[in-house]
Structures are given as C-alpha cells and as structure tokens.
Design a protein around this motif. Structure first.
Motif, PDB file in Angstrom:
ATOM      1  N   PHE A  20     -15.465  56.843 -21.848  1.00 36.73           N
ATOM      2  CA  PHE A  20     -15.773  58.171 -22.372  1.00 36.73           C
ATOM      3  C   PHE A  20     -16.463  59.046 -21.331  1.00 36.73           C
ATOM      4  O   PHE A  20     -17.140  58.556 -20.438  1.00 36.73           O
ATOM      5  N   PHE A  21     -16.296  60.377 -21.500  1.00 35.64           N
ATOM      6  CA  PHE A  21     -17.115  61.376 -20.816  1.00 35.64           C
ATOM      7  C   PHE A  21     -18.269  61.704 -21.758  1.00 35.64           C
ATOM      8  O   PHE A  21     -18.044  61.979 -22.940  1.00 35.64           O
ATOM      9  N   PHE A  22     -19.507  61.706 -21.261  1.00 42.70           N
ATOM     10  CA  PHE A  22     -20.656  62.031 -22.098  1.00 42.70           C
ATOM     11  C   PHE A  22     -20.928  63.534 -22.009  1.00 42.70           C
ATOM     12  O   PHE A  22     -21.124  64.068 -20.926  1.00 42.70           O
ATOM     13  N   LEU A  23     -20.960  64.200 -23.162  1.00 37.38           N
ATOM     14  CA  LEU A  23     -21.204  65.628 -23.193  1.00 37.38           C
ATOM     15  C   LEU A  23     -22.675  65.950 -23.456  1.00 37.38           C
ATOM     16  O   LEU A  23     -23.259  66.793 -22.789  1.00 37.38           O
ATOM     17  N   GLU A  24     -23.264  65.300 -24.452  1.00 36.92           N
ATOM     18  CA  GLU A  24     -24.674  65.490 -24.794  1.00 36.92           C
ATOM     19  C   GLU A  24     -25.280  64.143 -25.108  1.00 36.92           C
ATOM     20  O   GLU A  24     -24.615  63.266 -25.645  1.00 36.92           O
ATOM     21  N   ARG A  25     -26.574  63.994 -24.826  1.00 34.22           N
ATOM     22  CA  ARG A  25     -27.266  62.736 -25.089  1.00 34.22           C
ATOM     23  C   ARG A  25     -28.470  62.981 -25.998  1.00 34.22           C
ATOM     24  O   ARG A  25     -29.127  64.018 -25.896  1.00 34.22           O
TER      25      ARG A  25
END
Length: 151
Positions: A20-25
């Motif tokens: 996955f690409f992480f957009l927000e954490r």
C-alpha cells in the motif's frame, strides 16, 4: 528502588508498506482484555493480514491475531476477535468520509506499547499498489542499497 526493565514492544507491519501507499497516519488506542495485553507484552501477536472497518461509526480492527495467554484460565480471550479502536470523533468522521473513495482502506502499520504501558496501534489510510508500483518500490530499494554500499 529497583525499576523493572520492561521489554520494548514496537512491531511494524512490513507487508503493508509493500502492498500500500500510505496517505494519512493516525495513532489509536485499543480496547483490550487483561489476557490480551499480557500476550502483547510477550510479543505473541501477528498483524500481517489485519485491516480496519467501521460499524455504526466506530472503528474496529479485524484479523489482528493475539495468541492466547498461556497462564490464562477460562477467562482467556478469543485470538481473532474484532477489537475496537479509540480515536477522536473528528478523526473518525474524517476517516469515514475518505473511505467512500474507491480503492482506499485503513490498515494497521505498527503496534507498540507507549511510556504509560498502554498498547497503541498506528493505522494508515492507504491506497493499494499495482504490480508495476511494487516493482518500482523494489527497484528504488535496490538502488538505495547499492548507494549505501558504495559510500
């Protein structure tokens, strides 16, 4: 006064960063039973297939496998039960609105115990990678490794 040397628990989900690409954490607390936190402190958990979902406006994590506590009696927990995550209402609404977009999901990326002894779960709003994106990630990692060897 002798202080008890606590083993630091900080485990990340390496498979998630590859898939996955992480957009927000976000960092969320978890509602756990006594035997679950004891198993986590013994590093008896697996989070590779875990994901998060909403039920009635509340966020839950599914497939977070916390093994049964060996000294637990009939009060022992179910290893694969759904566990409620604790976030602020504003963050929950923001995540729920973004999940309506196609291809986005919420996945756990890291499980750790903070300074107060509470188990926390880092979650990320993520978008799945395509096969060519995974190949690019592998290529970038190999190039970075070669640069480090040359230095």
């Amino acid at each position: 006064m002798a202080e008890k040397a606590a083993k630091k628990i900080d485990v990340s989900n390496k498979k998630a960063s590859f898939e996955f690409f992480f957009l927000e954490r976000y960092t969320a607390g978890m509602v756990l039973t006594g035997t679950e936190i004891k198993s986590i402190r013994l590093s008896k958990f697996n989070m590779t297939d875990a994901y998060c979902f909403f039920i009635n406006g509340e966020l839950y994590v599914k497939n977070l496998n916390i093994s049964k506590y060996e000294q637990g009696t009939h009060y022992n927990h179910e290893p694969l039960r759904d566990r409620k995550l604790l976030l602020q209402r504003k963050e929950l609404k923001k995540l729920a609105n973004k999940l309506t977009d196609k291809g986005l999901t919420v996945i756990p990326t890291r499980l750790f115990i903070n300074d107060k002894g509470l188990a926390k779960l880092d979650i990320a709003l993520a978008k799945g990678k395509k096969l060519y994106d995974k190949r690019d990630s592998i290529k970038e990692r190999d190039v970075a490794r070669e640069r480090m060897r040359e230095s």
